[in-house]
Scaffold this motif. Structure first.
Motif, PDB file in Angstrom:
ATOM      1  N   UNK A 107       1.491   3.639  -3.817  1.00  0.00           N
ATOM      2  CA  UNK A 107       1.946   3.881  -2.448  1.00  0.00           C
ATOM      3  C   UNK A 107       2.416   5.325  -2.269  1.00  0.00           C
ATOM      4  N   UNK A 108       3.027   5.882  -3.325  1.00  0.00           N
ATOM      5  CA  UNK A 108       3.437   7.280  -3.253  1.00  0.00           C
ATOM      6  C   UNK A 108       2.225   8.212  -3.233  1.00  0.00           C
ATOM      7  N   UNK A 122       0.853   7.479   6.291  1.00  0.00           N
ATOM      8  CA  UNK A 122       2.199   6.992   6.596  1.00  0.00           C
ATOM      9  C   UNK A 122       2.338   5.603   5.987  1.00  0.00           C
ATOM     10  N   UNK A 123       3.370   5.419   5.186  1.00  0.00           N
ATOM     11  CA  UNK A 123       3.523   4.176   4.430  1.00  0.00           C
ATOM     12  C   UNK A 123       4.931   3.622   4.601  1.00  0.00           C
ATOM     13  N   UNK A 177       2.895  -1.532   5.031  1.00  0.00           N
ATOM     14  CA  UNK A 177       2.200  -1.151   6.267  1.00  0.00           C
ATOM     15  C   UNK A 177       1.708   0.279   6.089  1.00  0.00           C
ATOM     16  N   UNK A 178       0.389   0.463   6.197  1.00  0.00           N
ATOM     17  CA  UNK A 178      -0.229   1.757   5.869  1.00  0.00           C
ATOM     18  C   UNK A 178      -1.051   2.255   7.047  1.00  0.00           C
ATOM     19  N   UNK A 179      -0.788   3.502   7.438  1.00  0.00           N
ATOM     20  CA  UNK A 179      -1.554   4.153   8.489  1.00  0.00           C
ATOM     21  C   UNK A 179      -2.180   5.404   7.890  1.00  0.00           C
ATOM     22  N   UNK A 180      -3.498   5.370   7.663  1.00  0.00           N
ATOM     23  CA  UNK A 180      -4.214   6.498   7.061  1.00  0.00           C
ATOM     24  C   UNK A 180      -5.171   7.134   8.060  1.00  0.00           C
TER      25      UNK A 180
END
Length: 423
Positions: free
Chosen positions: A58-59, A67-68, A78-81
């Protein structure tokens, strides 16, 4: 830091009670990487275990520009790539776990470039990544080595192709599926690994809009699509965590109930436990595991799924140490996955390594608490099992390795009546 902490176990307690199996690390990691493929929407993953490898993955996403948000207690990521993403994987993080190679496929697929240093992970033998890079080249990428080790993978366009694995590799299949998901035309992967984690991973991709068939078989077909979007998915339970907990109940002669054991994913392993005298009874989403008064010896040969899992070999070797008679355990997947033999001998076990990665375990041994070091995730788990069965106090060092694969382990074992603490 976990590397400085020590896990102390007071052995000899027969485990009783209930515990919950964690979400699958080996399914969550490729899903985290796959979030990079989405050009719209957020990817929401549930039952994501807070193991060290997941935290590092996640890092990696954050440092790439995604944005994680991650709630470790609830297991929701919750991931916004959808924003600006770098193609260059951070060296300090990718060197810490082997699954960092899984980020190459989606970066190449979406951005047509990925840069990575040599990856880290457990030192258990040869785990070549040439399946990955050979497949990328067949899709049309140019793969160049970089000074100091690693690869720079670049493509002007990706086109569907025939790909293969010399040996079934689940990370290889996952990486090639992601790389091909946005390529032009159809791709085929022959001699693919068929692990249930791959099936679960593909379920997420299909929700994202990918066109993938054959997951769970030796032939996987991918038809490239124009774009993928974020999706929600609940990660499967971790069959390796489940197997370790089942053996914790067995080695202590306990009687425990576990939530989240998918016996369909552990067929041969469960049959071996039953041959040793362990009783398993399914009751809905719960599995009762009852250890016998005396365990029977066993013969085990590790192989690719659906065979006996190599990742459970160290633990069943620990179980065999207290079985009544000689057991034969042969490792055929990783040539160096026998480092735990030295640790088990420190407990007083009698083991005879033979040629061709065969170990004869002479049981039953009277295990006594000792000081050991977790060499890798699964060897560390074997030390935990031996410590639970041993007389006296055991101290396990280098807990970072154990924490890479098992989350909140001491809390869950303590809930079953084990006496242990981390200091």
């Amino acid at each position: 830091m976990a590397s400085k902490e020590v896990l102390y176990i007071e052995g000899g307690q027969s485990l009783r009670g209930e515990a919950v199996v964690q979400g699958s690390k080996n399914a969550a990691l490729p899903m985290i990487a796959a979030s990079l493929l989405a050009t719209e929407g957020r990817t929401v993953l549930r039952r994501v275990p807070p193991v060290k490898d997941v935290i590092v993955a996640l890092q990696v996403l954050r440092e790439l520009g995604a944005r994680v948000e991650y709630d470790a207690e609830d297991g929701v990521a919750v991931i916004d790539a959808t924003g600006d993403i770098s193609h260059r994987l951070p060296e300090d993080l990718s060197s810490r776990f082997r699954a960092s190679v899984l980020f190459v496929g989606p970066l190449l697929s979406r951005f047509r470039r990925a840069w990575i240093r040599e990856v880290g992970g457990c030192t258990i033998g040869s785990r070549p990544t040439d399946y990955h890079y050979r497949g990328f080249a067949r899709l049309g990428a140019e793969v160049q080595g970089i000074t100091g080790g690693g690869f720079d993978v670049v493509a002007e366009r990706l086109a569907g192709s025939y790909m293969y694995c010399d040996l079934p590799s689940h990370t290889g299949v996952e990486n090639l599926v992601m790389a091909a998901s946005l390529a032009e035309g159809e791709s085929i992967i022959e001699n693919a690994a068929s692990d249930p984690e791959i099936v679960d991973f593909v379920h997420l991709l299909q929700k994202m809009g990918a066109d993938v068939e054959g997951a769970g078989t030796r032939t996987v077909r991918i038809r490239g699509v124009e774009k993928l979007r974020g999706a929600e998915h609940e990660v499967m339970y971790d069959r390796l965590d489940a197997g370790m907990l089942m053996m914790a109940g067995a080695i202590t002669g306990g009687d425990i109930r576990l939530q989240g054991v998918e016996l369909d994913h552990l067929g041969i392993f469960t049959a071996k436990l039953q041959q040793m005298g362990v009783q398993t009874v399914q009751d809905g989403n719960w599995l009762r595991v009852k250890g016998p008064e005396a365990l029977s010896p066993i013969n085990v040969v590790t192989t690719f799924y659906p065979g006996f899992p190599t990742d459970l070999q160290p633990c069943i070797m620990a179980l065999s140490c207290v079985a009544k008679g000689d057991s034969y355990v042969r490792e055929t997947v990783f040539e160096n996955r026998l480092g735990h033999v030295k640790n088990l001998r420190a407990f007083g076990a009698q083991l005879s390594p033979e040629k061709d990665n065969l170990v004869i375990v002479h049981g039953p041994a009277r295990l006594k608490g000792c000081q050991v070091r977790a060499l890798d995730i699964r060897a560390g788990a074997a030390c935990v099992l031996a410590g639970l069965a041993a007389e006296g106090r055991t101290s396990i060092h280098n807990l970072y390795q154990l924490d890479r694969g098992h989350a909140n382990l001491e809390d869950r074992l303590r809930g079953l009546g084990a006496k242990l603490e981390r200091l």
